[in-house]
Design an enzyme around this catalytic site. Sequence first.
Site, PDB file in Angstrom:
ATOM      1  N   ASN A   5     -29.536  -7.462  36.356  1.00 23.13           N
ATOM      2  CA  ASN A   5     -29.189  -6.261  37.129  1.00 23.13           C
ATOM      3  C   ASN A   5     -27.784  -5.839  36.716  1.00 23.13           C
ATOM      4  O   ASN A   5     -26.799  -6.450  37.135  1.00 23.13           O
ATOM      5  CB  ASN A   5     -29.250  -6.605  38.633  1.00 23.13           C
ATOM      6  N   LYS A   7     -26.216  -3.202  37.456  1.00 25.20           N
ATOM      7  CA  LYS A   7     -25.522  -2.413  38.497  1.00 25.20           C
ATOM      8  C   LYS A   7     -24.855  -1.182  37.877  1.00 25.20           C
ATOM      9  O   LYS A   7     -25.358  -0.649  36.887  1.00 25.20           O
ATOM     10  CB  LYS A   7     -24.514  -3.290  39.251  1.00 25.20           C
ATOM     11  N   HIS A  91     -32.041  -4.159  47.276  1.00 26.22           N
ATOM     12  CA  HIS A  91     -30.856  -4.963  46.947  1.00 26.22           C
ATOM     13  C   HIS A  91     -29.873  -4.904  48.121  1.00 26.22           C
ATOM     14  O   HIS A  91     -29.739  -3.868  48.775  1.00 26.22           O
ATOM     15  CB  HIS A  91     -30.202  -4.438  45.665  1.00 26.22           C
ATOM     16  N   GLU A  93     -26.833  -4.549  48.222  1.00 26.32           N
ATOM     17  CA  GLU A  93     -25.835  -3.465  48.129  1.00 26.32           C
ATOM     18  C   GLU A  93     -26.425  -2.150  48.620  1.00 26.32           C
ATOM     19  O   GLU A  93     -25.731  -1.326  49.216  1.00 26.32           O
ATOM     20  CB  GLU A  93     -25.321  -3.360  46.680  1.00 26.32           C
ATOM     21  N   GLU A 163     -32.112 -13.406  47.635  1.00 28.52           N
ATOM     22  CA  GLU A 163     -30.699 -13.314  47.299  1.00 28.52           C
ATOM     23  C   GLU A 163     -29.859 -13.472  48.571  1.00 28.52           C
ATOM     24  O   GLU A 163     -29.657 -12.494  49.308  1.00 28.52           O
ATOM     25  CB  GLU A 163     -30.393 -11.940  46.678  1.00 28.52           C
ATOM     26  N   GLY A 169     -22.300 -12.136  43.762  1.00 29.14           N
ATOM     27  CA  GLY A 169     -21.017 -11.716  43.200  1.00 29.14           C
ATOM     28  C   GLY A 169     -19.828 -12.495  43.735  1.00 29.14           C
ATOM     29  O   GLY A 169     -18.687 -12.085  43.547  1.00 29.14           O
ATOM     30  N   SER A 208     -25.030 -15.392  42.055  1.00 30.65           N
ATOM     31  CA  SER A 208     -24.125 -16.183  41.206  1.00 30.65           C
ATOM     32  C   SER A 208     -24.862 -17.212  40.357  1.00 30.65           C
ATOM     33  O   SER A 208     -24.349 -18.307  40.135  1.00 30.65           O
ATOM     34  CB  SER A 208     -23.017 -16.825  42.047  1.00 30.65           C
TER      35      SER A 208
HETATM   36  C1  PEP Z   1     -27.264  -9.404  42.214  1.00 32.13           C
HETATM   37  O1  PEP Z   1     -26.465  -8.535  42.525  1.00 32.13           O
HETATM   38  O2  PEP Z   1     -28.500  -9.213  42.261  1.00 32.13           O
HETATM   39  C2  PEP Z   1     -26.708 -10.685  41.792  1.00 32.13           C
HETATM   40  C3  PEP Z   1     -27.486 -11.737  41.821  1.00 32.13           C
HETATM   41  O3  PEP Z   1     -25.388 -10.690  41.409  1.00 32.13           O
HETATM   42  P1  PEP Z   1     -24.530 -11.953  40.908  1.00 32.13           P
HETATM   43  O4  PEP Z   1     -25.403 -12.695  39.914  1.00 32.13           O
HETATM   44  O5  PEP Z   1     -23.333 -11.351  40.273  1.00 32.13           O
HETATM   45  O6  PEP Z   1     -24.240 -12.765  42.102  1.00 32.13           O
END
Ligand code: PEP
Length: 250
Positions: A5, A7, A91, A93, A163, A169, A208
Amino acid sequence: MVAGNWKMNGSIESIKILLDGIKQGLGEVNNAEIIVCPSSIYLGEVHSQIKDTVISLGAQNVSEHASGAFTGEISVKMLKDYNCKYSIIGHSERRTLYSETDQLIAKKFVTLCEAHTIPIFCIGELLDEREAGKTEDIVGRQIDAVLDLADIFAFKNSVIAYEPVWAIGTGKTATPDQAQEVHSFIRKKLSVLDADIGEQVQILYGGSMNASNVAQLLSMPDIDGGLIGGASLKSADFLAICAAANAAAE
Ligand code: PEP
């Protein structure tokens, strides 16, 4: 399955460098499906650059509407013009920063399924929800919103990404046991309604995930892959995750 992703990152120039690096290093990866999800403005560009490769294309969002006066939105038909096989929806976000509700996300889920585009349906709890022992209630509620609008068959061939919001992040990863516990809960919840669908649905972990923790996470029985944010923006990091997923799928 490994989905990157990207973003709201990248430019024509940086995307070419990233994709060239991924394409060059992906040679031995043939067990795991690899997906990249660029910002929508670059879908056409990425679509051209991954032609004749094993990489699949995904979008980061989709409108719940088919067409019409919805300024700034992108329809599933538009995604299909660029051969988008997948679209991320829900997501955290989008949920947090753009106030997307469970019900809106459920509509997007159904819109994608009707157009035979595969949802990568993100669910997960906030830190205070985990600390209050509400993780299963939250992910259960997020799944129930889809089940209220469609039925269990909507999950056939769909992808779920668990997630935990506190891990996205932040550099804090759920431990393999923490992630496995929730993945197992999700699979069991769907299996009660349809054993085959529960068994075959792919459940990705996101939060992460990186080259150092991927192997341990993917060794858990109900973790089928990863949705990767930060580590998908560097070809070496992304390739290391793809290689680990490929080995885990052997
Ligand atoms: C995400 O935003 O879907 C995600 C998993 O981000 P990160 O790997 O940076 O935590």
